[in-house]
Design a protein around this motif. Sequence first.
Motif, PDB file in Angstrom:
ATOM      1  N   CYS A   1       2.401  -5.934   4.837  1.00  0.00           N
ATOM      2  CA  CYS A   1       2.338  -6.178   3.754  1.00  0.00           C
ATOM      3  C   CYS A   1       0.971  -5.179   2.546  1.00  0.00           C
ATOM      4  O   CYS A   1       0.174  -5.871   2.644  1.00  0.00           O
ATOM      5  CB  CYS A   1       2.467  -7.050   2.189  1.00  0.00           C
ATOM      6  SG  CYS A   1       2.488  -6.600   0.402  1.00  0.00           S
TER       7      CYS A   1
ATOM      8  N   ALA B   1       0.267  -4.182   0.118  1.00  0.00           N
ATOM      9  CA  ALA B   1      -0.504  -5.371  -1.181  1.00  0.00           C
ATOM     10  C   ALA B   1      -1.406  -6.157  -0.560  1.00  0.00           C
ATOM     11  O   ALA B   1      -2.323  -6.924  -1.487  1.00  0.00           O
ATOM     12  CB  ALA B   1       0.199  -5.236  -2.106  1.00  0.00           C
TER      13      ALA B   1
ATOM     14  N   HIS C   1      -0.402  -8.935   1.185  1.00  0.00           N
ATOM     15  CA  HIS C   1      -0.023 -10.243   1.363  1.00  0.00           C
ATOM     16  C   HIS C   1      -0.208 -11.000   2.749  1.00  0.00           C
ATOM     17  O   HIS C   1       0.645 -11.718   2.875  1.00  0.00           O
ATOM     18  CB  HIS C   1       1.428 -10.147   0.577  1.00  0.00           C
ATOM     19  CG  HIS C   1       0.784  -9.611  -0.636  1.00  0.00           C
ATOM     20  ND1 HIS C   1       1.144  -9.569  -1.574  1.00  0.00           N
ATOM     21  CD2 HIS C   1      -0.559 -10.391  -1.639  1.00  0.00           C
ATOM     22  CE1 HIS C   1       0.523  -9.206  -2.459  1.00  0.00           C
ATOM     23  NE2 HIS C   1       0.107  -9.714  -2.852  1.00  0.00           N
TER      24      HIS C   1
ATOM     25  N   CYS D   1       7.978  -7.828   1.609  1.00  0.00           N
ATOM     26  CA  CYS D   1       7.009  -9.092   1.868  1.00  0.00           C
ATOM     27  C   CYS D   1       7.663  -9.916   1.063  1.00  0.00           C
ATOM     28  O   CYS D   1       7.971  -9.869  -0.473  1.00  0.00           O
ATOM     29  CB  CYS D   1       5.772  -8.371   0.695  1.00  0.00           C
ATOM     30  SG  CYS D   1       4.770  -9.433   0.507  1.00  0.00           S
TER      31      CYS D   1
ATOM     32  N   CYS E   1       4.891 -11.090  -2.925  1.00  0.00           N
ATOM     33  CA  CYS E   1       4.633  -9.855  -3.811  1.00  0.00           C
ATOM     34  C   CYS E   1       6.382  -8.897  -4.270  1.00  0.00           C
ATOM     35  O   CYS E   1       7.159  -8.624  -4.951  1.00  0.00           O
ATOM     36  CB  CYS E   1       3.599  -8.700  -4.196  1.00  0.00           C
ATOM     37  SG  CYS E   1       4.255  -7.366  -2.681  1.00  0.00           S
TER      38      CYS E   1
HETATM   39 ZN   LIG Z   1       3.202  -8.401  -0.945  1.00  0.00          ZN
END
Ligand SMILES: [Zn+2]
Length: 368
Positions: free
Chosen positions: A81, A83, A85, A105, A108
């Motif tokens: 991910c 972001a 994760h 993901c 998120c």
């Molecule tokens: Zn994520």
Amino acid sequence: MYYPQPQPPPSIPQGHRHCPRCTYPLEVRVQNDVTIDACRRCGGSFLDLGKAGRVVGEDADPHKWPKEVFARPPGPSWLRCPAGHGPMWSFVLGWEGRYVEIDGCGVCRGLWLDANEAEVLGSVTSQAKAESTRPGASKGTAAMVGLYLVQLATMMPVEVYNPVKRRPWLVYGLILSLIALFFIEMIFIAGVGPTVLQYTALVPVRLERGYVHTLITHAFMHGSIFHIAGNLYFLWIFGDNVEDRLGRLRFSILYLTAAVVGGLAHWIGNLHGTTPMVGASGAIAGLMGAYLVLFPRVKVWVVFFFVQFKLRAIWYLLVWLGMQFLLIFDKSSNVAWLAHVGGFAAGAALAFAMKGKGAPPPALAPPR
Ligand SMILES: [Zn+2]
Ligand SMILES: [Zn+2]
């Protein structure tokens, strides 16, 4: 009562994320009023939760995916991910022979789309949604019941889902011209009498005497309001996609050729006949033949013995064609079945010859 809200996991904010494929920094871009993270190098993009619906199309939001589109259960993905994760999940979605593999993901619920995946995701999900709802269902129960009753009364098919990329101006123009010509014809018949038909309708014995122009002109005239209404409906249902796929020039050639071939087929079956034949049915049957060649997988809703169901256009059109063949032998019928069959065959053959030149929609290989 108070429940502590679960803390959202720490996320890498936009502007600091990296491409899960090529590790390049993702740049923040604005698309349809939302910010997405796009990779300049591979063309992929990351959409935070809720943004897929805004960017790709309403039905592309993961919570709206109908379960029928899952080609196989989600599995682990190699991508992480953006972001922050950890590893994402891989979703293989498919409908009607088109497949797309999306990475999402689990924390998120953001989606990673490779360069060309947005278009396929949009078409797969909206087609699946359109095909799992009955005609008119999106406009409420009254529209749904109304369409069912119209279908029951007219036996007309309703196209399930086959959007066009450009406005079919030629089909619109053709519909308006046919309506205008029908009224002009009615005014002439009211004023001069039905003998005017002898010059523009297809009369086999007159065709043999050199009225060659009637092979075209008969296709722009109609016998009654029901005759023209039925023809225009089929023109509207099947014509727009054929125009969209083939373009206006090839559409025009196909339409006129089908009219001429349909007229010739009618003439061969009625040598020295004196009954005038009118109607765009032969030309429109040509569009149906072309539709069968160009869009065999598209489905139509039909009502048969009070039951509304959907079936592939190819089966609908083959049954329609079979009925025309059966009715050739019904001498009491006044419908020009041979013109339908001739026009249909001409349209199918021409579409087959022409379709290679158009750009087919991109299709991904099925997952292994
Ligand atoms: Zn994520
Ligand atoms: Zn990249």
